[in-house]
Design a protein around this motif. Sequence first.
Motif, PDB file in Angstrom:
ATOM      1  N   GLN A  18      -7.237  -7.577  -8.681  1.00  0.00           N
ATOM      2  CA  GLN A  18      -6.297  -6.655  -8.043  1.00  0.00           C
ATOM      3  C   GLN A  18      -5.977  -5.495  -8.980  1.00  0.00           C
ATOM      4  O   GLN A  18      -5.946  -4.340  -8.563  1.00  0.00           O
ATOM      5  CB  GLN A  18      -5.012  -7.386  -7.658  1.00  0.00           C
ATOM      6  CG  GLN A  18      -5.178  -8.332  -6.497  1.00  0.00           C
ATOM      7  CD  GLN A  18      -3.901  -9.089  -6.217  1.00  0.00           C
ATOM      8  OE1 GLN A  18      -3.463  -9.895  -7.028  1.00  0.00           O
ATOM      9  NE2 GLN A  18      -3.304  -8.825  -5.072  1.00  0.00           N
ATOM     10  N   TYR A  22      -6.948  -1.572  -8.368  1.00  0.00           N
ATOM     11  CA  TYR A  22      -5.809  -0.656  -8.321  1.00  0.00           C
ATOM     12  C   TYR A  22      -5.988   0.464  -9.342  1.00  0.00           C
ATOM     13  O   TYR A  22      -5.818   1.648  -9.031  1.00  0.00           O
ATOM     14  CB  TYR A  22      -4.526  -1.447  -8.575  1.00  0.00           C
ATOM     15  CG  TYR A  22      -3.266  -0.621  -8.578  1.00  0.00           C
ATOM     16  CD1 TYR A  22      -2.807   0.012  -7.424  1.00  0.00           C
ATOM     17  CD2 TYR A  22      -2.514  -0.502  -9.741  1.00  0.00           C
ATOM     18  CE1 TYR A  22      -1.634   0.748  -7.433  1.00  0.00           C
ATOM     19  CE2 TYR A  22      -1.333   0.234  -9.750  1.00  0.00           C
ATOM     20  CZ  TYR A  22      -0.912   0.859  -8.599  1.00  0.00           C
ATOM     21  OH  TYR A  22       0.252   1.596  -8.605  1.00  0.00           O
ATOM     22  N   PHE A 150       4.208  -6.186 -10.147  1.00  0.00           N
ATOM     23  CA  PHE A 150       3.263  -5.713  -9.134  1.00  0.00           C
ATOM     24  C   PHE A 150       3.752  -6.141  -7.760  1.00  0.00           C
ATOM     25  O   PHE A 150       4.025  -7.315  -7.522  1.00  0.00           O
ATOM     26  CB  PHE A 150       1.869  -6.286  -9.405  1.00  0.00           C
ATOM     27  CG  PHE A 150       0.764  -5.610  -8.649  1.00  0.00           C
ATOM     28  CD1 PHE A 150       0.190  -4.441  -9.133  1.00  0.00           C
ATOM     29  CD2 PHE A 150       0.290  -6.130  -7.456  1.00  0.00           C
ATOM     30  CE1 PHE A 150      -0.851  -3.817  -8.441  1.00  0.00           C
ATOM     31  CE2 PHE A 150      -0.742  -5.514  -6.761  1.00  0.00           C
ATOM     32  CZ  PHE A 150      -1.308  -4.347  -7.254  1.00  0.00           C
ATOM     33  N   LYS A 154       2.693  -4.176  -1.141  1.00  0.00           N
ATOM     34  CA  LYS A 154       2.259  -2.777  -1.176  1.00  0.00           C
ATOM     35  C   LYS A 154       1.022  -2.570  -2.038  1.00  0.00           C
ATOM     36  O   LYS A 154       0.439  -1.489  -2.029  1.00  0.00           O
ATOM     37  CB  LYS A 154       3.391  -1.889  -1.702  1.00  0.00           C
ATOM     38  CG  LYS A 154       4.587  -1.821  -0.785  1.00  0.00           C
ATOM     39  CD  LYS A 154       5.656  -0.924  -1.378  1.00  0.00           C
ATOM     40  CE  LYS A 154       6.876  -0.848  -0.491  1.00  0.00           C
ATOM     41  NZ  LYS A 154       7.953  -0.053  -1.104  1.00  0.00           N
ATOM     42  N   GLN A 155       0.649  -3.603  -2.812  1.00  0.00           N
ATOM     43  CA  GLN A 155      -0.481  -3.524  -3.728  1.00  0.00           C
ATOM     44  C   GLN A 155      -0.329  -2.359  -4.697  1.00  0.00           C
ATOM     45  O   GLN A 155      -1.211  -1.494  -4.829  1.00  0.00           O
ATOM     46  CB  GLN A 155      -1.806  -3.411  -2.955  1.00  0.00           C
ATOM     47  CG  GLN A 155      -2.221  -4.694  -2.262  1.00  0.00           C
ATOM     48  CD  GLN A 155      -2.576  -5.789  -3.249  1.00  0.00           C
ATOM     49  OE1 GLN A 155      -3.543  -5.684  -3.975  1.00  0.00           O
ATOM     50  NE2 GLN A 155      -1.789  -6.851  -3.288  1.00  0.00           N
ATOM     51  N   GLU A 156       0.810  -2.340  -5.407  1.00  0.00           N
ATOM     52  CA  GLU A 156       1.066  -1.288  -6.379  1.00  0.00           C
ATOM     53  C   GLU A 156       2.039  -1.766  -7.455  1.00  0.00           C
ATOM     54  O   GLU A 156       2.855  -2.658  -7.212  1.00  0.00           O
ATOM     55  CB  GLU A 156       1.594  -0.025  -5.707  1.00  0.00           C
ATOM     56  CG  GLU A 156       2.944  -0.205  -5.055  1.00  0.00           C
ATOM     57  CD  GLU A 156       3.412   1.028  -4.295  1.00  0.00           C
ATOM     58  OE1 GLU A 156       2.584   1.875  -3.934  1.00  0.00           O
ATOM     59  OE2 GLU A 156       4.634   1.131  -4.056  1.00  0.00           O
ATOM     60  N   ARG A 158       5.273  -1.657  -9.489  1.00  0.00           N
ATOM     61  CA  ARG A 158       6.628  -1.199  -9.183  1.00  0.00           C
ATOM     62  C   ARG A 158       7.359  -0.753 -10.446  1.00  0.00           C
ATOM     63  O   ARG A 158       8.390  -0.128 -10.358  1.00  0.00           O
ATOM     64  CB  ARG A 158       7.403  -2.244  -8.414  1.00  0.00           C
ATOM     65  CG  ARG A 158       7.623  -3.533  -9.141  1.00  0.00           C
ATOM     66  CD  ARG A 158       8.468  -4.513  -8.338  1.00  0.00           C
ATOM     67  NE  ARG A 158       7.736  -5.757  -8.160  1.00  0.00           N
ATOM     68  CZ  ARG A 158       7.768  -6.492  -7.088  1.00  0.00           C
ATOM     69  NH1 ARG A 158       8.489  -6.142  -6.059  1.00  0.00           N
ATOM     70  NH2 ARG A 158       7.086  -7.597  -7.015  1.00  0.00           N
ATOM     71  N   LEU A 163       3.276   1.838 -14.715  1.00  0.00           N
ATOM     72  CA  LEU A 163       2.468   2.689 -13.837  1.00  0.00           C
ATOM     73  C   LEU A 163       1.983   3.920 -14.593  1.00  0.00           C
ATOM     74  O   LEU A 163       0.798   4.268 -14.544  1.00  0.00           O
ATOM     75  CB  LEU A 163       3.270   3.097 -12.601  1.00  0.00           C
ATOM     76  CG  LEU A 163       2.573   4.053 -11.638  1.00  0.00           C
ATOM     77  CD1 LEU A 163       1.275   3.474 -11.117  1.00  0.00           C
ATOM     78  CD2 LEU A 163       3.522   4.407 -10.490  1.00  0.00           C
ATOM     79  N   LYS A 167      -1.946   4.859 -15.542  1.00  0.00           N
ATOM     80  CA  LYS A 167      -2.578   6.137 -15.175  1.00  0.00           C
ATOM     81  C   LYS A 167      -3.118   6.844 -16.407  1.00  0.00           C
ATOM     82  O   LYS A 167      -4.244   7.373 -16.391  1.00  0.00           O
ATOM     83  CB  LYS A 167      -1.567   7.044 -14.461  1.00  0.00           C
ATOM     84  CG  LYS A 167      -1.236   6.593 -13.053  1.00  0.00           C
ATOM     85  CD  LYS A 167      -0.204   7.538 -12.442  1.00  0.00           C
ATOM     86  CE  LYS A 167       0.149   7.169 -11.034  1.00  0.00           C
ATOM     87  NZ  LYS A 167       1.161   8.075 -10.456  1.00  0.00           N
TER      88      LYS A 167
END
Length: 175
Positions: A18, A22, A150, A154-156, A158, A163, A167
């Motif tokens: 996952q 992502y 995670f 929403k598969q993101e 939080r 985050l 990135k």
Amino acid sequence: MKVLAFAASSSIQSINKQLALYAAGFLEGAEVETLDLNDFEMPIYSSDRETNDGIPEQAKAFYNKIGEADAIIVSLAEHNGTYSSAYKNIFDWASRIDMKVYQDKPVVYLATSPGPRGAAFVLDFAKNTAPFFGVDLKGTLSIPSFFDNFDMEKQELRNPELLEALKTTVSALKA
């Protein structure tokens, strides 16, 4: 840019898978190919097997997938402080083709676990051995306490700090 993303795990429900998928989503415009280690299952490596039967086709296919990629994202599952057996076996076989398994490709190593260390042991091990295996290591990141950080629905991620760190780490593949 062709990106290869995979979890160093054979679990169908892998949280590392996952995370890898992502993370790959942050590389805008990239063509992302996902590998499943279950597609590369083969006998446990031994020099006797190699001498008698040669290198399995699955090891060659794995090695070739790395060669076809422009960049790689690997999310490492931690089993007893080190690689999962599935990944270690594939890696061992592929290293018999060429010790530089990653063929000097730019790589980001990620790791996560349900616990607060976020698979830090395996991440440190992989980072320290990367130069021996042709890894052009662009960055590493551990995501601790996966289920707290995670959002599964929403598969993101939080957690805004994690985050941003993810990135930034993944963007190093574009350099």
